[in-house]
Design an enzyme around this catalytic site. Structure first.
Site, mmCIF file in Angstrom:
data_model
loop_
_atom_site.group_PDB
_atom_site.id
_atom_site.type_symbol
_atom_site.label_atom_id
_atom_site.label_comp_id
_atom_site.label_asym_id
_atom_site.label_seq_id
_atom_site.Cartn_x
_atom_site.Cartn_y
_atom_site.Cartn_z
ATOM 1 N N ALA A 7 -1.284 3.099 -0.578
ATOM 2 C CA ALA A 7 -1.903 4.192 0.170
ATOM 3 C C ALA A 7 -0.805 5.056 0.774
ATOM 4 C CB ALA A 7 -2.818 3.649 1.257
ATOM 5 N N CYS A 8 -1.000 6.353 0.655
ATOM 6 C CA CYS A 8 0.031 7.282 1.120
ATOM 7 C C CYS A 8 -0.615 8.562 1.612
ATOM 8 C CB CYS A 8 1.001 7.581 -0.015
ATOM 9 S SG CYS A 8 0.213 8.427 -1.398
ATOM 10 N N SER A 9 0.201 9.562 1.810
ATOM 11 C CA SER A 9 -0.323 10.866 2.202
ATOM 12 C C SER A 9 -0.324 11.790 0.990
ATOM 13 C CB SER A 9 0.496 11.454 3.353
ATOM 14 O OG SER A 9 1.847 11.576 2.969
#
Length: 106
Positions: A7-9
């Site tokens: 999960a990241c931006s």
């Protein structure tokens, strides 16, 4: 199929890490679906695939989301960890995969 979620931006760096992890898993003969999602969609992803997810790794840039991600993953017994900044920055897919498998729910 068992899944490892990063999960990241929604950054480019995470897609590179995913590619390196997939290459390494393939070399090892490990059958995991490894992919990245925006951090804000973790809960939705778990509603769809929670029983198949073995680990959630957060990009260092979204470390502030760890408590929320842990809360969302808790009902499924899925461990959540922030990726090591150095390993992430160098896209060390082998070591990041090692860590994901170390923390993976059994």
């Amino acid at each position: 199929m068992k899944r490892i979620i990063l999960a990241c931006s929604a950054g480019m760096s995470t897609s590179i890490v995913v590619s390196k992890m997939k290459e390494e898993a393939k070399k090892r003969g490990e059958a995991y679906e490894i992919y990245a999602i925006p951090g804000e969609t973790i809960e939705e992803e778990l509603q769809l695939y929670g029983n198949d997810v073995v680990a959630i790794l957060l990009g260092p840039q979204v470390r502030f989301m760890k408590a929320e991600a842990e809360s969302q993953a808790k009902p499924y017994g899925i461990p959540v960890e922030v990726m090591d900044t150095l390993l992430y920055g160098t896209a060390n897919g082998a070591k990041i995969l090692d860590r994901a498998l170390q923390i993976a729910k059994k």
